[in-house]
Design an enzyme around this catalytic site. Structure first.
Site: not given
Length: 293
Positions: A42, A47, A72, A105
């Protein structure tokens, strides 16, 4: 252990999370996870490590079809056309030509019409076969009701903060009612640090109920919590960059918690979240631009 999503796609219940994993550590963490037996990773555009996740998967020597990749869309890419382009950015960085699970997200209720546009783009990507399943993250019951009223495809997954001290039973119940799988981020107790949130929190790893159950089974507190999620039908994505801990978090299939132990863990819920409130607008954070490459 596999879970079947509401569109028939199967997903490994246990995955590796890479939130706050530095890019330079992410590739090795993904390689360690895949070597330990994980088949679900994931990540997220926000990120900043999708490229490194892709490198770790390629370095593993596994075929693309053997690894379930979840990522996401960030809020700055919400809107129909923008989200179609977000898919292009994601697959480009990951080095793949489809995604297994693509989710929004945040609900971003201050701009929910753009959220709906983004989700409609996910529906298009699903229909085109560019993603195998679609979903959301951090959606509370009222966000889900709004989304379901404006779209056609029920999300396959809702990824939320969920651990023994914050179990979100109302969200879980809404997910179940609509056939949405609940996926836990921060599944082993909100250890990940969020500046500005939860500084006074207690460490779930040190909870005497959980440590006591662990001693009974010869398992760590983290293993007990992961087992709690799996036995209650949830997906969990514990994050670590430590190879030994990554392997330990996957070593949860050789014991079972009793009904009394599950109930004792359920009873630890404090109703206090560690991460951001999904109903709060975070203008600066939401405006973060996701690079093209």
């Amino acid at each position: 252990m596999e879970l079947t999503l509401n569109n028939g796609v199967t997903m490994p219940a246990l995955g590796l999370g890479v939130f706050q994993s530095a890019p330079e550590q992410t590739t090795a963490a993904v390689e360690a996870a895949l070597a330990a037996g994980y088949r679900h990773i994931d990540t997220a555009a926000a990120y900043g490590n999708e490229r490194e996740v892709g490198e770790g998967i390629r370095n593993s020597g596994l075929d693309r079809s053997e690894v379930f990749i979840e990522t996401k869309v960030w809020v700055s890419d919400y809107g129909y056309d923008q989200t179609l382009h977000a898919w292009e950015k994601a697959v480009g960085k990951l080095g793949v030509d489809y995604l297994d699970l693509f989710i929004l997200h945040q609900p971003a209720p201050d701009r929910f019409e753009r959220t709906v546009g983004a989700y409609k783009a996910l529906e298009t990507l699903l229909a085109d076969g560019r993603v195998r399943a679609i979903g959301v993250s951090n959606f509370m019951p009222h966000h889900l009701v709004q989304l379901l009223a404006a779209t056609d495809v029920v999300p396959a997954v809702n990824q939320i903060e969920l651990h023994p001290y914050f179990a979100q039973p109302a969200v879980q119940a809404t997910d179940t009612e609509h056939g949405i799988l609940t996926q836990a981020w921060s599944p082993i107790g909100g250890i990940t640090f969020y500046p500005g949130w939860g500084e006074k929190r207690r460490n779930v790893m040190e909870d005497p109920t959980i440590t006591g159950i662990g001693q009974t089974h010869g398992k760590s507190p983290a293993q007990v919590m992961i087992r709690w999620h799996l036995q209650q039908g949830r997906s969990a994505i514990p994050k670590s960059t430590n190879p030994a801990r990554i392997a330990e978090n996957f070593d949860v299939f050789d014991f079972e918690l009793g009904a009394d132990e599950l109930a004792a863990i359920d009873a630890l819920d404090t109703g206090v979240r560690n991460g951001p409130d999904p109903d709060e607008a975070r203008e600066e954070r939401f405006a973060m631009v996701i690079p093209e490459a």
